[in-house]
Write a protein that holds these residues in place. Structure first.
Motif, short mmCIF file in Angstrom:
data_model
loop_
_atom_site.label_atom_id
_atom_site.label_comp_id
_atom_site.label_asym_id
_atom_site.label_seq_id
_atom_site.Cartn_x
_atom_site.Cartn_y
_atom_site.Cartn_z
N ASN A 222 -13.27 8.20 -74.41
CA ASN A 222 -14.11 8.73 -75.49
C ASN A 222 -14.41 7.66 -76.52
O ASN A 222 -15.52 7.59 -77.07
N GLN A 223 -13.42 6.80 -76.78
CA GLN A 223 -13.63 5.70 -77.73
C GLN A 223 -14.74 4.77 -77.25
O GLN A 223 -15.61 4.37 -78.04
N ALA A 224 -14.73 4.45 -75.96
CA ALA A 224 -15.76 3.57 -75.41
C ALA A 224 -17.15 4.19 -75.53
O ALA A 224 -18.13 3.51 -75.86
N ASN A 225 -17.24 5.48 -75.27
CA ASN A 225 -18.53 6.16 -75.37
C ASN A 225 -19.02 6.27 -76.80
O ASN A 225 -20.22 6.47 -77.04
N ASN A 226 -18.10 6.13 -77.75
CA ASN A 226 -18.48 6.19 -79.17
C ASN A 226 -18.87 4.83 -79.74
O ASN A 226 -19.62 4.77 -80.72
N ASN A 227 -18.36 3.73 -79.14
CA ASN A 227 -18.58 2.44 -79.80
C ASN A 227 -19.10 1.32 -78.90
O ASN A 227 -19.22 0.18 -79.35
N PHE A 228 -19.40 1.61 -77.64
CA PHE A 228 -19.93 0.58 -76.75
C PHE A 228 -21.25 1.05 -76.17
O PHE A 228 -21.31 2.08 -75.51
N MET A 229 -22.29 0.31 -76.43
CA MET A 229 -23.61 0.67 -75.92
C MET A 229 -24.08 -0.37 -74.91
O MET A 229 -24.48 -1.46 -75.28
N PRO A 230 -23.99 -0.07 -73.60
CA PRO A 230 -24.44 -1.03 -72.59
C PRO A 230 -25.95 -1.16 -72.58
O PRO A 230 -26.67 -0.29 -73.09
N SER A 231 -26.44 -2.24 -72.00
CA SER A 231 -27.88 -2.40 -71.85
C SER A 231 -28.40 -1.39 -70.84
O SER A 231 -27.63 -0.77 -70.09
N ASP A 232 -29.69 -1.22 -70.79
CA ASP A 232 -30.29 -0.27 -69.86
C ASP A 232 -30.09 -0.73 -68.42
O ASP A 232 -30.15 -1.93 -68.12
N MET A 233 -29.87 0.23 -67.53
CA MET A 233 -29.74 -0.09 -66.11
C MET A 233 -31.10 -0.46 -65.54
O MET A 233 -32.15 -0.03 -66.03
N GLN A 234 -31.07 -1.25 -64.47
CA GLN A 234 -32.29 -1.50 -63.73
C GLN A 234 -32.82 -0.16 -63.20
O GLN A 234 -32.03 0.69 -62.78
N PRO A 235 -34.12 0.05 -63.23
CA PRO A 235 -34.69 1.36 -62.85
C PRO A 235 -34.21 1.87 -61.49
O PRO A 235 -33.88 3.05 -61.35
N GLU A 236 -34.15 0.98 -60.49
CA GLU A 236 -33.71 1.40 -59.15
C GLU A 236 -32.27 1.92 -59.19
O GLU A 236 -31.94 2.93 -58.58
N ASN A 237 -31.42 1.20 -59.92
CA ASN A 237 -30.02 1.62 -60.03
C ASN A 237 -29.89 2.89 -60.85
O ASN A 237 -29.04 3.74 -60.56
N SER A 238 -30.71 3.03 -61.87
CA SER A 238 -30.66 4.21 -62.73
C SER A 238 -30.99 5.48 -61.94
O SER A 238 -30.31 6.50 -62.06
N ILE A 239 -32.01 5.41 -61.11
CA ILE A 239 -32.40 6.57 -60.29
C ILE A 239 -31.28 6.91 -59.31
O ILE A 239 -30.91 8.08 -59.12
N LEU A 240 -30.73 5.88 -58.66
CA LEU A 240 -29.63 6.08 -57.72
C LEU A 240 -28.44 6.71 -58.40
O LEU A 240 -27.84 7.67 -57.90
N TRP A 241 -28.07 6.18 -59.57
CA TRP A 241 -26.90 6.67 -60.29
C TRP A 241 -27.08 8.12 -60.73
O TRP A 241 -26.17 8.94 -60.57
N LYS A 242 -28.23 8.46 -61.25
CA LYS A 242 -28.47 9.83 -61.69
C LYS A 242 -28.37 10.80 -60.53
O LYS A 242 -27.81 11.90 -60.65
N HIS A 243 -28.88 10.40 -59.37
CA HIS A 243 -28.80 11.26 -58.19
C HIS A 243 -27.35 11.46 -57.77
O HIS A 243 -26.92 12.60 -57.51
N MET A 244 -26.56 10.37 -57.72
CA MET A 244 -25.17 10.49 -57.29
C MET A 244 -24.33 11.23 -58.31
O MET A 244 -23.50 12.07 -57.95
N PHE A 245 -24.54 10.95 -59.59
CA PHE A 245 -23.73 11.59 -60.64
C PHE A 245 -24.03 13.08 -60.73
O PHE A 245 -23.13 13.90 -60.88
N ASN A 246 -25.30 13.43 -60.60
CA ASN A 246 -25.67 14.85 -60.68
C ASN A 246 -25.23 15.64 -59.46
O ASN A 246 -25.17 16.88 -59.51
N SER A 247 -24.91 14.93 -58.37
CA SER A 247 -24.52 15.62 -57.15
C SER A 247 -23.04 15.99 -57.13
O SER A 247 -22.60 16.79 -56.31
N VAL A 248 -22.24 15.41 -58.02
CA VAL A 248 -20.82 15.74 -58.06
C VAL A 248 -20.62 17.00 -58.88
O VAL A 248 -21.38 17.30 -59.80
N ASN A 249 -19.55 17.71 -58.58
CA ASN A 249 -19.29 18.99 -59.22
C ASN A 249 -18.39 18.78 -60.44
O ASN A 249 -17.18 18.87 -60.37
N LEU A 250 -19.02 18.46 -61.58
CA LEU A 250 -18.27 18.20 -62.81
C LEU A 250 -17.90 19.52 -63.50
O LEU A 250 -18.65 20.48 -63.43
#
Length: 250
Positions: A222-250
């Protein structure tokens, strides 16, 4: 210089998130840790990276093989975890005969790689250079005592007042480390527990005063999500990541 990202850990303290996603892939403000590391290494000129996998290995492998990083990454699957030093020894042939970089992919770190490399090269008689950081929780870290930048004492997660200068578990090793590892004659070995105690007086150091955090608990996540802002992902990786992350049952 080649690199190793240690990514086989289970991440039990990050449950329930790590029940459905490997620790090295947990998102920091929408971007997985492993992707942050790979971009950092490429930007620093490290274009050949070995990643060891174990827990949820197929998830990591699918992401890497479908991402823009696929041509620079070699995957080394471990059916049984070999320990951090065991992984290095298993992949001796990957590293050839040059110094190489090692980091835990479940840490979040920002520093000047060129300064880290320069520090390592400045003491060529050392077997390794260890990155250090100042911690507020010394009892949960490996604490060092230095003499002229060299590690002379090491306290791995021990109580007592030994200071707050801690091992960040980020290293550059000279190839002479393989003589040490082979001499131990074990398949499973840990850098902190089995190797560092043998190298006291031979480990150079570099202090990270920029940013370093072990994503080992929900508190630090939670601390990392509050104080570390990574650069934007490459578009191809961003689409892939969103698909994989949304497919898991959180």
């Amino acid at each position: 210089m080649k690199g190793l990202l240690l990514a086989g850990g289970i991440g039990s303290r990050l449950r329930p998130l790590t029940n459905v996603i490997p620790k090295c892939m947990v998102p920091i403000n929408g971007r997985p840790l492993l992707d942050i590391w790979l971009e950092f290494l490429v930007d620093a000129g490290i274009n050949e990276v070995l990643i060891n996998t174990h827990y949820m290995a197929s998830f990591v492998q699918e992401y890497v093989h479908k991402s823009t990083w696929r041509k620079m990454v070699t995957i080394s699957y471990e059916e049984t975890l070999l320990g951090t030093a065991g992984t290095i020894l298993k992949n001796k042939d990957f590293f050839d005969k040059e110094p190489f970089f090692v980091a835990h992919a479940d840490n979040l770190s920002r520093f000047q790689m060129s300064d880290f490399i320069d520090s390592h090269l400045s003491l060529q008689e050392s077997i390794a250079t260890m990155m250090l950081f100042y911690t507020n929780e010394p009892e949960s870290c490996g604490i060092v005592e230095l003499k002229d930048r060299v590690v002379h004492k090491f306290y791995e997660k021990k109580s007592g007042n030994h200071g707050n200068l801690a091992n960040a578990a980020v290293y550059i090793f000279n190839p002479s480390i393989f003589n040490i590892l082979e001499g131990l004659n074990h398949q499973e070995m840990d850098i902190s527990l089995d190797v560092i105690p043998l190298l006291l007086g031979q480990i150079n150091t570099f202090i990270n005063t920029d940013y370093h955090l072990d994503i080992g608990s929900n508190k630090t996540y939670n601390q990392a999500n509050n104080n570390f802002m990574p650069s934007d992902m490459q578009p191809e990786n961003s689409i892939l990541w969103k698909h994989m992350f949304n497919s898991v049952n959180l």
